[in-house]
Design an enzyme around this catalytic site. Sequence first.
Site, PDB file in Angstrom:
ATOM      1  N   TRP A  70       0.864  -1.185   0.000  1.00 42.20           N
ATOM      2  CA  TRP A  70       0.000   0.000   0.000  1.00 42.20           C
ATOM      3  C   TRP A  70       0.897   1.229   0.000  1.00 42.20           C
ATOM      4  CZ3 TRP A  70      -0.266   4.009   3.663  1.00 42.20           C
ATOM      5  CH2 TRP A  70      -1.192   5.015   3.314  1.00 42.20           C
ATOM      6  N   ASP A 102     -10.129   3.465  10.653  1.00 40.95           N
ATOM      7  CA  ASP A 102      -9.458   2.301  11.250  1.00 40.95           C
ATOM      8  C   ASP A 102      -9.847   2.042  12.693  1.00 40.95           C
ATOM      9  OD1 ASP A 102      -7.637   1.221   9.078  1.00 40.95           O
ATOM     10  OD2 ASP A 102      -6.994   3.305   9.089  1.00 40.95           O
ATOM     11  N   HIS A 104     -11.614   1.505   2.504  1.00 45.74           N
ATOM     12  CA  HIS A 104     -11.011   2.167   1.352  1.00 45.74           C
ATOM     13  C   HIS A 104     -11.957   2.393   0.181  1.00 45.74           C
ATOM     14  CE1 HIS A 104      -6.533   1.449   2.524  1.00 45.74           C
ATOM     15  NE2 HIS A 104      -7.262   1.953   3.497  1.00 45.74           N
ATOM     16  N   HIS A 148      -8.243  -6.596   4.356  1.00 44.83           N
ATOM     17  CA  HIS A 148      -7.883  -5.803   5.525  1.00 44.83           C
ATOM     18  C   HIS A 148      -9.195  -5.477   6.211  1.00 44.83           C
ATOM     19  CE1 HIS A 148      -3.572  -4.049   4.964  1.00 44.83           C
ATOM     20  NE2 HIS A 148      -3.605  -5.357   5.082  1.00 44.83           N
ATOM     21  N   ASP A 160      -6.821  -4.684  10.070  1.00 46.27           N
ATOM     22  CA  ASP A 160      -6.150  -3.391   9.924  1.00 46.27           C
ATOM     23  C   ASP A 160      -6.921  -2.323  10.692  1.00 46.27           C
ATOM     24  OD1 ASP A 160      -4.547  -1.311   9.219  1.00 46.27           O
ATOM     25  OD2 ASP A 160      -5.113  -1.264   7.101  1.00 46.27           O
ATOM     26  N   GLU A 214      -2.989  -3.010  -2.521  1.00 41.44           N
ATOM     27  CA  GLU A 214      -4.139  -2.466  -1.783  1.00 41.44           C
ATOM     28  C   GLU A 214      -4.526  -1.089  -2.309  1.00 41.44           C
ATOM     29  OE1 GLU A 214      -3.326  -1.897   2.392  1.00 41.44           O
ATOM     30  OE2 GLU A 214      -5.396  -1.352   2.865  1.00 41.44           O
ATOM     31  N   ASP A 253      -9.490  -3.327   1.562  1.00 37.04           N
ATOM     32  CA  ASP A 253      -9.566  -2.789   2.924  1.00 37.04           C
ATOM     33  C   ASP A 253     -10.982  -2.234   3.104  1.00 37.04           C
ATOM     34  OD1 ASP A 253      -9.535  -0.694   4.999  1.00 37.04           O
ATOM     35  OD2 ASP A 253      -7.386  -1.099   5.132  1.00 37.04           O
ATOM     36  N   LYS A 295      -7.194   2.371  -2.635  1.00 35.22           N
ATOM     37  CA  LYS A 295      -7.841   3.290  -1.696  1.00 35.22           C
ATOM     38  C   LYS A 295      -8.583   4.339  -2.506  1.00 35.22           C
ATOM     39  CE  LYS A 295      -6.510   5.833   2.482  1.00 35.22           C
ATOM     40  NZ  LYS A 295      -5.625   5.706   3.643  1.00 35.22           N
ATOM     41  N   ASP A 336     -11.973   6.671   6.589  1.00 36.74           N
ATOM     42  CA  ASP A 336     -11.124   5.482   6.742  1.00 36.74           C
ATOM     43  C   ASP A 336     -10.428   5.550   8.102  1.00 36.74           C
ATOM     44  OD1 ASP A 336      -9.573   3.227   6.189  1.00 36.74           O
ATOM     45  OD2 ASP A 336      -8.004   4.416   5.229  1.00 36.74           O
TER      46      ASP A 336
HETATM   47  C1  RNT Z   1      -3.720   2.624   4.822  1.00 36.72           C
HETATM   48  C2  RNT Z   1      -3.814   1.165   4.559  1.00 36.72           C
HETATM   49  C3  RNT Z   1      -2.671   0.324   5.036  1.00 36.72           C
HETATM   50  C4  RNT Z   1      -2.200   0.672   6.431  1.00 36.72           C
HETATM   51  C5  RNT Z   1      -1.232  -0.322   7.013  1.00 36.72           C
HETATM   52  C6  RNT Z   1      -0.541   0.217   8.205  1.00 36.72           C
HETATM   53  O1  RNT Z   1      -4.850   3.311   4.521  1.00 36.72           O
HETATM   54  O2  RNT Z   1      -5.012   0.667   5.058  1.00 36.72           O
HETATM   55  O3  RNT Z   1      -3.008  -1.013   4.930  1.00 36.72           O
HETATM   56  O4  RNT Z   1      -3.265   0.824   7.310  1.00 36.72           O
HETATM   57  O5  RNT Z   1      -0.360  -0.735   6.049  1.00 36.72           O
HETATM   58 ZN    ZN Z   2      -5.272  -1.479   4.957  1.00 40.01          ZN
END
Ligand code: RNT
Ligand code: ZN
Length: 422
Positions: free
Chosen positions: A188, A299, A265, A289, A329, A229, A262, A231, A297
């Site tokens: 990513w 997390d 994302h 993820h 994640d 990955e 993810d 986004k 986003d």
């Molecule tokens: C960032 C991505 C990525 C990170 C990690 C730490 O938006 O989700 O995967 O969160 O690599």
């Molecule tokens: Zn991620």
Amino acid sequence: MNAGRIEKAYSLAKEAYAEFGVNTDSALSQLGKIPVSLHCWQGDDVGGFEHSTSDLGGGIQCTGNYPGRARTADELRADLDKALSLIPGKHRLNLHACYAEPVGGKVVERDNLEFAHFKNWVEWAGSREMGVDFNPTFFAHPEADSGFTLSSPDAGIRRYWVAHGIACRKISEKIGAKLKSTCVMNTWIPDGFKDIPVDRKGYRERLKNSLDEMYAMKTDPQCHLDAVESKLFGIGSESCVIGSHEFYMGYAVANDKLLCLDAGHFHPTEVISDKISSILNFFDELLLHVSRPVRWDSDHVVILDDELRAIALEIVRGNYLKRVHIGLDFFDATINRVAAWVIGTRCMIKALCYALLEPTARLRKDELEGDYTSRLAMLEELKTMPFGAVWDYYCLTSSVPVGHEWLAEVKRYEKEVLSKRG
Ligand code: RNT
Ligand code: ZN
């Protein structure tokens, strides 16, 4: 904990599910074989051990300052051990390159990283019979300060990050070989624009070329797999992310890479649970993820919400358990970090447990016959089936705390260990 009560509740639950043709024993034996990849970065706010920059950059942010953050690899491993002791099943470790440990006291530049810098991690995982997954770290570094890495107009910056990617692929392949368990390496990058760009094309072409260089070396698919990955937006990259979904979907199909979805994302009204059955028509394997976006986003720690269940249900219904790599994640520094791991991972496993207890064949039949009334009625009735009794029994027989009992153990660890960290 009253083992007798849990066993009794389980045997009643077993009968209740059997009425729908669901065998709870075989559901649990399947559940025990599903590894979840625990992300090391929940334990120290995505800090890593380079200590070169305090800002994560790249639009990712970990908020909060709960005391007790792991400051060294040994502390982080001890915290992981604590978390793992409270989570049923055998799992994996997901490691980021910025968690390299200096060899002979020397911090190594990311383009020069070697397996030796992760040796302690691999030994730690090996002695616990855990596999390891890996990630190059394309953020929180002076060479990423411009906001661009593999797509940068600056050839020197691109060269640096391509070298990092190549170094990481070699490390990942060696990790997989050492542990005899395929290491999935996820890429990513943060590259994107806050405001409207005019040369999307140029940046994307450069990203494609950099990836081609980074992936040029042939690797053994038994030991190492590449994933990319995408986004949609990030803080500071609201107008354009170079590595978008279309970009990586195309790249991965054309170059035989895995795609990584993810949960945070995509557009807030889009869900990754709906994408799994599309993507797996065209890919052998997929990386997830699992995260929880709250308005962006963000997390957040994963909880047992509708989307988490939907993700698990899609994996199970599609018979994709062998083809989907489940990674977590999230990062929250406002609560006890060990508890965050335990809550999020237990929820992921709970969702899988719930999914394995679904009488899918019967629901599918209703659906195919156009009986959507029965489908909806059943899906709702299943929500109040004694799923909790099955989950508790799984924890009991996996020798981990049942129900909220794990919390007391985390509180004790906080008092005895975490609170003593400066
Ligand atoms: C960032 C991505 C990525 C990170 C990690 C730490 O938006 O989700 O995967 O969160 O690599
Ligand atoms: Zn991620």
